[in-house]
Write a protein that holds these residues in place. Structure first.
Motif: not given
Length: 186
Positions: A87-97
């Motif tokens: 949300v804040l950094a705008g990265q494509d970061a899917e949940p790990r778990f």
């Protein structure tokens, strides 16, 4: 006294006097240091509640609930990742778990087996380190990001929400830990 244990909650949770590093942050001053300190205290509380029982962290202690201390660590790693990276950094970061297919994966999938505890703590620590770095580097608390659930959110809102998120789950951790080994405290 019940079940051989004192019914008092006044004792500190398995922490020797003078060694508790929580709740030592500033009580006055700027908003960012205050919010960051409260969040750090809540993170340290989670670690404290999980300390010394690594082999039992995956125990789902309150049936039929699938809540476990390990599940909470995994869930909070995903929560940290979502708010700070995505949300804040705008990265494509899917949940790990967890995932859209397995939204409760942090609590239901992969809680046992070699390395499960180490993997969860490593993920959580990586996300906390990223979040701390993001907060430190942000020009102010008005940095914003877009979230599908809340819409536009500020770093200020995320920090307050994270304190609330940890506080709620640390309450769960209190009950889970007491069920596992009888340890109680703040």
């Amino acid at each position: 006294m019940t079940n051989g244990r004192s019914s008092s909650r006044a004792g500190v949770f398995a922490v020797a006097a003078g060694t508790d590093r929580r709740f030592t942050g500033p009580a006055t001053g700027g908003e960012r240091p205050l919010l960051a300190a409260f969040l750090a205290d809540q993170r340290a509380t989670l670690e404290l509640k999980c300390a010394g029982i690594e082999a039992q962290l995956s125990r789902q202690a309150v049936k039929p609930s699938t809540l476990s201390l390990l599940g909470l660590v995994r869930h909070l790693a995903d929560v940290e990742r979502r708010w700070f990276r995505k949300v804040l950094a705008g990265q494509d970061a899917e949940p790990r778990f967890s995932s859209a297919v397995d939204p409760d994966g942090a609590f239901d999938t992969g809680l046992s087996g070699p390395g499960a505890v180490e993997e969860a703590w490593a993920a959580w620590r990586a996300e906390v380190a990223f979040a701390e770095g993001f907060v430190d580097a942000a020009p102010d608390l008005d940095v914003e990001g877009d979230d599908a659930w809340r819409g536009r959110v500020s770093l200020r809102w995320v920090l307050v929400h994270m304190v609330e998120e940890y506080a709620r789950h640390n309450g769960h951790a209190d009950l889970l830990r007491e069920r596992i080994d009888g340890a109680v405290g703040i």
